[in-house]
Design a protein around this motif. Sequence first.
Motif, PDB file in Angstrom:
ATOM      1  N   LEU A 201      -1.056   1.391  13.026  1.00 15.85           N
ATOM      2  CA  LEU A 201      -1.838   0.190  13.327  1.00 15.85           C
ATOM      3  C   LEU A 201      -1.729  -0.863  12.223  1.00 15.85           C
ATOM      4  O   LEU A 201      -2.244  -1.968  12.375  1.00 15.85           O
ATOM      5  CB  LEU A 201      -3.310   0.569  13.530  1.00 15.85           C
ATOM      6  N   GLY A 202      -1.083  -0.519  11.114  1.00 16.15           N
ATOM      7  CA  GLY A 202      -0.863  -1.497  10.043  1.00 16.15           C
ATOM      8  C   GLY A 202      -1.967  -1.565   9.020  1.00 16.15           C
ATOM      9  O   GLY A 202      -1.982  -2.469   8.183  1.00 16.15           O
ATOM     10  N   ASP A 203      -2.916  -0.608   9.036  1.00 21.69           N
ATOM     11  CA  ASP A 203      -3.993  -0.594   8.040  1.00 21.69           C
ATOM     12  C   ASP A 203      -3.634   0.430   6.972  1.00 21.69           C
ATOM     13  O   ASP A 203      -4.077   1.581   7.000  1.00 21.69           O
ATOM     14  CB  ASP A 203      -5.327  -0.238   8.704  1.00 21.69           C
ATOM     15  N   PHE A 204      -2.841   0.016   6.004  1.00 22.14           N
ATOM     16  CA  PHE A 204      -2.267   0.945   5.041  1.00 22.14           C
ATOM     17  C   PHE A 204      -3.278   1.426   4.007  1.00 22.14           C
ATOM     18  O   PHE A 204      -3.192   2.566   3.537  1.00 22.14           O
ATOM     19  CB  PHE A 204      -1.059   0.299   4.363  1.00 22.14           C
ATOM     20  N   SER A 205      -4.248   0.596   3.673  1.00 18.31           N
ATOM     21  CA  SER A 205      -5.293   1.031   2.737  1.00 18.31           C
ATOM     22  C   SER A 205      -6.156   2.116   3.363  1.00 18.31           C
ATOM     23  O   SER A 205      -6.456   3.130   2.727  1.00 18.31           O
ATOM     24  CB  SER A 205      -6.161  -0.163   2.320  1.00 18.31           C
ATOM     25  N   LEU A 206      -6.574   1.915   4.606  1.00 21.69           N
ATOM     26  CA  LEU A 206      -7.384   2.922   5.283  1.00 21.69           C
ATOM     27  C   LEU A 206      -6.582   4.195   5.510  1.00 21.69           C
ATOM     28  O   LEU A 206      -7.134   5.305   5.460  1.00 21.69           O
ATOM     29  CB  LEU A 206      -7.902   2.375   6.617  1.00 21.69           C
ATOM     30  N   ALA A 207      -5.287   4.050   5.758  1.00 20.34           N
ATOM     31  CA  ALA A 207      -4.434   5.228   5.928  1.00 20.34           C
ATOM     32  C   ALA A 207      -4.494   6.115   4.691  1.00 20.34           C
ATOM     33  O   ALA A 207      -4.679   7.330   4.786  1.00 20.34           O
ATOM     34  CB  ALA A 207      -2.995   4.800   6.204  1.00 20.34           C
ATOM     35  N   LEU A 208      -4.372   5.516   3.505  1.00 17.80           N
ATOM     36  CA  LEU A 208      -4.430   6.298   2.264  1.00 17.80           C
ATOM     37  C   LEU A 208      -5.837   6.815   2.004  1.00 17.80           C
ATOM     38  O   LEU A 208      -6.014   7.920   1.471  1.00 17.80           O
ATOM     39  CB  LEU A 208      -3.964   5.437   1.086  1.00 17.80           C
ATOM     40  N   LYS A 209      -6.841   6.046   2.391  1.00 13.48           N
ATOM     41  CA  LYS A 209      -8.229   6.435   2.170  1.00 13.48           C
ATOM     42  C   LYS A 209      -8.576   7.716   2.915  1.00 13.48           C
ATOM     43  O   LYS A 209      -9.398   8.512   2.438  1.00 13.48           O
ATOM     44  CB  LYS A 209      -9.147   5.300   2.622  1.00 13.48           C
ATOM     45  N   THR A 210      -7.951   7.946   4.068  1.00 12.67           N
ATOM     46  CA  THR A 210      -8.284   9.135   4.856  1.00 12.67           C
ATOM     47  C   THR A 210      -7.943  10.433   4.127  1.00 12.67           C
ATOM     48  O   THR A 210      -8.493  11.484   4.445  1.00 12.67           O
ATOM     49  CB  THR A 210      -7.535   9.125   6.202  1.00 12.67           C
ATOM     50  N   LEU A 211      -7.058  10.370   3.141  1.00 10.49           N
ATOM     51  CA  LEU A 211      -6.625  11.580   2.436  1.00 10.49           C
ATOM     52  C   LEU A 211      -7.384  11.814   1.140  1.00 10.49           C
ATOM     53  O   LEU A 211      -6.940  12.588   0.287  1.00 10.49           O
ATOM     54  CB  LEU A 211      -5.122  11.519   2.147  1.00 10.49           C
ATOM     55  N   ASP A 212      -8.541  11.189   0.980  1.00 10.43           N
ATOM     56  CA  ASP A 212      -9.289  11.303  -0.270  1.00 10.43           C
ATOM     57  C   ASP A 212      -9.593  12.750  -0.661  1.00 10.43           C
ATOM     58  O   ASP A 212      -9.613  13.084  -1.848  1.00 10.43           O
ATOM     59  CB  ASP A 212     -10.604  10.526  -0.175  1.00 10.43           C
ATOM     60  N   ASP A 213      -9.844  13.596   0.325  1.00  6.19           N
ATOM     61  CA  ASP A 213     -10.245  14.970   0.012  1.00  6.19           C
ATOM     62  C   ASP A 213      -9.085  15.961   0.042  1.00  6.19           C
ATOM     63  O   ASP A 213      -9.283  17.155  -0.179  1.00  6.19           O
ATOM     64  CB  ASP A 213     -11.332  15.428   0.993  1.00  6.19           C
ATOM     65  N   ILE A 214      -7.894  15.486   0.350  1.00  4.08           N
ATOM     66  CA  ILE A 214      -6.718  16.356   0.389  1.00  4.08           C
ATOM     67  C   ILE A 214      -5.924  16.203  -0.900  1.00  4.08           C
ATOM     68  O   ILE A 214      -5.612  15.096  -1.320  1.00  4.08           O
ATOM     69  CB  ILE A 214      -5.828  16.022   1.601  1.00  4.08           C
ATOM     70  N   GLU A 215      -5.610  17.320  -1.527  1.00  2.00           N
ATOM     71  CA  GLU A 215      -4.832  17.283  -2.762  1.00  2.00           C
ATOM     72  C   GLU A 215      -3.351  17.250  -2.429  1.00  2.00           C
ATOM     73  O   GLU A 215      -2.860  18.048  -1.626  1.00  2.00           O
ATOM     74  CB  GLU A 215      -5.155  18.504  -3.614  1.00  2.00           C
ATOM     75  N   MET A 216      -2.647  16.317  -3.054  1.00  2.00           N
ATOM     76  CA  MET A 216      -1.217  16.156  -2.798  1.00  2.00           C
ATOM     77  C   MET A 216      -0.417  17.103  -3.696  1.00  2.00           C
ATOM     78  O   MET A 216       0.200  16.702  -4.667  1.00  2.00           O
ATOM     79  CB  MET A 216      -0.811  14.700  -3.034  1.00  2.00           C
TER      80      MET A 216
END
Length: 480
Positions: free
Chosen positions: A205-220
């Motif tokens: 949908l083009g919302d790249f900030s929100l896309a990254l925000k969804t992974l706040d609790d997942i460790e990369m």
Amino acid sequence: MSYANGHAFPDEDVEEETLVADYQEQVNNYADEGADLGRADSIVSGGPADLRAQLEAAAAPLEFQASLETKFQSYDNYCSLFHYILNSDGPVEIETPSYFWAWDVIDEFIYQFESFCRYRNRVARTAPTEEEAQVLRENPNTWGCYSVLNVLYSLIQRSQINEQLAATKRGEDAQAVAGEYGSRPLYRMLGYFSIIGLLRVHCLLGDFSLALKTLDDIEMNKKAMFARVMAAHLNTYYYVGFSYMMLRRYADAVRMFSHILVYVSRTKNFQKGPNQGQFDAIAKKTEQMYALIALCVSFAPTRLDDSIHTTLREKYGEKFSKLQRGGPESLPIFKELFQSACPKFINPTPPDFDNPSLNIDPVDHHTEIFMDEVKNTLFNPLIKSYLKLYTTMSIQKLSNFLDVEPEKLRSWLLVNKQRSCRQIRWTEGGLLEGEIVGVLGNGSSEGLDYAIEGDLIHISEAKQGRRLVDWYLRNLARAY
């Protein structure tokens, strides 16, 4: 193992061999579990066996040439399935699914949503037949953006997966906050992969900030649940890296792409199996990330893993050199690689079937946004090659070499200073967080910084003497 900018992920070396072995085992298990998948016609509630059949059907790919009626029916089936899982009297009981199986359900759900949105937009832009347009016009909520997001958020909320992940990060017992639903593997796995699904949907949908925000609790890192499924692992880093690229955080984008590409190269011997279509998709996604990392390095030159740099040279050859040189001749290459490697963006709302000319292709829209950024930095490599040769240089003199207006050059220099000389780089915490670093600390071999004072440009790290400078600039100006 080295990565871009000299950083490695937590426990990188310790976990690598274990994860490769685990992935091989997952592939073998998938061959046994996925042999008899088939699509059922409707959702029934006759017990765990029926629910398992419906989950298997939801994970099975829809035929590429499926009719519009079949796409509508598939949407209804998904709605019934998720409604049953989310709204039954208490959590439904079913044999623990595999990571592969849970991922496939969410992945196929989002893929069908993405495909339908693209199909509907394409039909609306190409003057559809009245019958086809009428069917789509009368069903605006079928595969609607709100419905898909509602399913993903509901699975996350019902499973309490974010709370579980946050507790794990704090070193606490996740089961203490899992609740009645989250303690069941079915809900925990579907909730977890719904987070990865949200990353993908928000990116589409083009919302790249929100896309990254969804992974706040997942460790990369390689201990994450998504790392157990190659397709999930690959997609996670692809969408995170692409989001960083569109937010102009090129060092972070390169880091994400480098990490997964090195991992893929180590597991390529295991990427052949019974589900050949899935592994072909993995190969295609890998090709896309090589294209994206080539674009990122062109914006912000940085050190790459030797194997990645070699592959880029082999795949793109002269194209890669032109991207790094910049200038007008690089524009078609930037556009070509972006369109071949970007996600297939979608519109969040139904198109206007009565006015086809008003509907735009979302991919074209985001390509224009990307190309605007390219044009703003088009002459950066050439500008840097000039600035390296001086300690102080007037804007007027540099504009004469570039044959541009001084004020336009000033704007270019300020934009480059703001975007390239200082960037945010992620180290820990949420993916939107990070530390501000200068160009001399971002792993670049450029070693160049400058400041503008009035009409003068003050440059650090000048390399050459004045006589050689004048000779070099005259010849370089003729070349361009």
